[in-house]
Scaffold this active site. Sequence first.
Site, PDB file in Angstrom:
ATOM      1  N   GLU A  74      35.315  57.664  55.844  1.00 29.71           N
ATOM      2  CA  GLU A  74      36.282  56.876  56.797  1.00 29.71           C
ATOM      3  C   GLU A  74      35.965  57.061  58.157  1.00 29.71           C
ATOM      4  O   GLU A  74      37.298  57.906  58.092  1.00 29.71           O
ATOM      5  CB  GLU A  74      36.953  56.988  56.154  1.00 29.71           C
ATOM      6  N   GLU A 128      35.720  53.411  46.835  1.00 29.23           N
ATOM      7  CA  GLU A 128      37.077  53.645  46.649  1.00 29.23           C
ATOM      8  C   GLU A 128      37.931  52.922  46.723  1.00 29.23           C
ATOM      9  O   GLU A 128      37.392  51.540  47.156  1.00 29.23           O
ATOM     10  CB  GLU A 128      37.599  54.595  47.664  1.00 29.23           C
ATOM     11  N   ASN A 140      35.395  51.147  50.886  1.00 28.20           N
ATOM     12  CA  ASN A 140      36.463  51.697  50.632  1.00 28.20           C
ATOM     13  C   ASN A 140      37.528  50.823  50.484  1.00 28.20           C
ATOM     14  O   ASN A 140      37.555  50.483  52.031  1.00 28.20           O
ATOM     15  CB  ASN A 140      36.873  53.052  50.814  1.00 28.20           C
ATOM     16  N   HIS A 155      34.589  64.618  54.061  1.00 26.72           N
ATOM     17  CA  HIS A 155      36.347  63.999  54.389  1.00 26.72           C
ATOM     18  C   HIS A 155      37.279  64.506  54.515  1.00 26.72           C
ATOM     19  O   HIS A 155      37.944  65.477  54.049  1.00 26.72           O
ATOM     20  CB  HIS A 155      35.980  64.070  52.075  1.00 26.72           C
ATOM     21  N   ARG A 202      32.042  60.390  42.559  1.00 22.96           N
ATOM     22  CA  ARG A 202      31.908  60.710  43.839  1.00 22.96           C
ATOM     23  C   ARG A 202      33.245  61.816  44.488  1.00 22.96           C
ATOM     24  O   ARG A 202      34.294  61.927  44.033  1.00 22.96           O
ATOM     25  CB  ARG A 202      32.227  59.490  44.576  1.00 22.96           C
ATOM     26  N   TYR A 206      41.501  48.549  49.897  1.00 26.98           N
ATOM     27  CA  TYR A 206      42.285  48.888  49.519  1.00 26.98           C
ATOM     28  C   TYR A 206      43.266  47.652  50.087  1.00 26.98           C
ATOM     29  O   TYR A 206      43.922  47.145  48.851  1.00 26.98           O
ATOM     30  CB  TYR A 206      43.042  50.359  50.144  1.00 26.98           C
TER      31      TYR A 206
HETATM   32  N1  LIG Z   1      47.317  49.217  55.580  1.00 28.15           N
HETATM   33  N2  LIG Z   1      46.682  49.713  55.339  1.00 28.15           N
HETATM   34  N3  LIG Z   1      46.001  50.290  54.951  1.00 28.15           N
HETATM   35  C1  LIG Z   1      44.042  50.353  54.312  1.00 28.15           C
HETATM   36  C2  LIG Z   1      43.662  51.976  55.939  1.00 28.15           C
HETATM   37  C3  LIG Z   1      43.800  52.672  54.133  1.00 28.15           C
HETATM   38  C4  LIG Z   1      43.298  53.642  55.254  1.00 28.15           C
HETATM   39  N4  LIG Z   1      42.979  55.073  54.320  1.00 28.15           N
HETATM   40  C5  LIG Z   1      42.252  55.062  53.487  1.00 28.15           C
HETATM   41  O1  LIG Z   1      41.363  54.952  53.201  1.00 28.15           O
HETATM   42  C6  LIG Z   1      42.445  56.431  52.382  1.00 28.15           C
HETATM   43  C7  LIG Z   1      41.403  56.864  51.353  1.00 28.15           C
HETATM   44  C8  LIG Z   1      41.185  58.401  52.205  1.00 28.15           C
HETATM   45  O2  LIG Z   1      38.841  58.095  51.561  1.00 28.15           O
HETATM   46  C9  LIG Z   1      41.566  59.294  50.301  1.00 28.15           C
HETATM   47  O3  LIG Z   1      41.203  60.319  50.832  1.00 28.15           O
HETATM   48  C10 LIG Z   1      42.297  58.233  49.793  1.00 28.15           C
HETATM   49  O4  LIG Z   1      43.459  59.181  49.396  1.00 28.15           O
HETATM   50  C11 LIG Z   1      43.140  57.087  49.660  1.00 28.15           C
HETATM   51  C12 LIG Z   1      44.004  57.368  49.494  1.00 28.15           C
HETATM   52  O5  LIG Z   1      45.000  56.810  50.778  1.00 28.15           O
HETATM   53  C13 LIG Z   1      42.689  56.441  50.862  1.00 28.15           C
END
Ligand SMILES: N=[N+]=NCCCCNC(=O)[C@@H]1[C@H]2[C@H](O)[C@@H](O)[C@H](O)[C@@H](CO)[C@@H]12
Length: 439
Positions: free
Chosen positions: A167, A350, A293, A122, A79, A295
């Site tokens: 996102e 992700e 996505n 993005h 992706r 985390y």
């Molecule tokens: N509390 N808390 N946290 C949860 C919310 C996380 C929000 N940031 C993302 O999801 C970004 C997504 C992005 O696509 C990628 O471009 C970024 O590199 C990754 C890593 O940062 C993730």
Amino acid sequence: MAIKRSEFPENFIFGTATSAYQIEGAVNEDGREPSIWDVFSHTPGKIQNNENGDVACDHYHRYNEDVQIMKEIGFNGYRFSISWPRVLFSNQKKNQKGLDFYNKLVDTLLENNITPFITLYHWDLPYYLYEKGGWLNPDIALYFQDYAALMFEILGDRVKHWITLNEPWCSSYLGYFMGKHAPGHTNIQETIIAAHNLLRAHGYAVKIFREIVKDGIIGITNVVSKIEPAKESEENFQAAILVDEIVNGWFHDPIIFGKFPENAKGLFKQLGLEIPETDMDIISQPIDFFGVNYYTRQLVEYDPTSPYLYKNVEGILPKTEMGWEIYPEGLYDMLRKIHRRYGLPLYITENGMAGPDKLQNDIINDDYRVKYLEKHFEKALEAIEDGIDLRGYFVWSLLDNFEWEKGYSKRFGIVYVDYKTQKRYLKKSAVWLKEFLRK
Ligand SMILES: N=[N+]=NCCCCNC(=O)[C@@H]1[C@H]2[C@H](O)[C@@H](O)[C@H](O)[C@@H](CO)[C@@H]12
């Protein structure tokens, strides 16, 4: 008992994910024009150590090497995102050299039996569009539709998996409310307008997709955090419901139900905010999947002193270098919640972690990342076994890369990048994945 690839469906996609501004570099090459992230990252004080994506992982020149690494690990999906300012000039003419880069990348992936999943947006909005109002200007949906149509026409014969936006919560809340991301605004009304125009742009792109790529599938990727009350009380449960609507529901409900979630909408109205709701029919054009996505979780408490009636609470679980709790249970919960509420197939577009990765004698011993991935794979498998239509999982990320406002201080890659030499080193997690994907 260690989890095995053979426990997943034969046609399950195990891939990895990146984004253009975070890895490509070559920001002034072959006519690429500036994006809001070029301007934001060159604004002193915005990025840790005042770093930027000018060179990043030099993927623009090293894409073939990076595809070979994916092949060696054994991924069957990749992706990546298109850099909008690399393929379309501000005079609306196409940039053939920029398009040729993506043509070559797609052909190289296909030659190596890796299925391309393309994200159209993005976060790297062309700066000239920001100067026309960016995501605050309703016309942005038409500009996005034209850009999407170009990409569908150029790559749609070979690329059958498309994601409109990555996102929109981040683009709107981090970019227009918290000011942490480009364009660095801090205005809640602008945030709501931007969120609505992002959803409109999504809908306009889906509409034109159906006319151009008739044998492809298209969806949207949202970040989904498991929202939980920090302490069990009725007020905190209500706060968790509200935050779940603001963070998750706001970017899913309009697409499936054609309306914003009621509690969050009621709160915003109480605050005197305008909620634009034009084009809800276009926004709710049928899509083929949701990208998820995942985390971590977000702990919240009722807070009557906050205009939004909640506050975030620090969790006690072990955390990654981003300060995010490691909470694989939340992945299962959110897959089940989203699948039950919206009934669409899902891809985990992700999941991954930033770790204290150190290069020692050409080795990076990221056992913590092996354990993280194993635990999240187990939850993905559990979801599949419980009947959730999960079709793929993309590790974030292939390479260490430009982590937005954190610059290069956070390493998410399964492949270590020495930014001085641009040399790539497979971390222990990449070697583990290579073994896992063979069984
Ligand atoms: N509390 N808390 N946290 C949860 C919310 C996380 C929000 N940031 C993302 O999801 C970004 C997504 C992005 O696509 C990628 O471009 C970024 O590199 C990754 C890593 O940062 C993730």
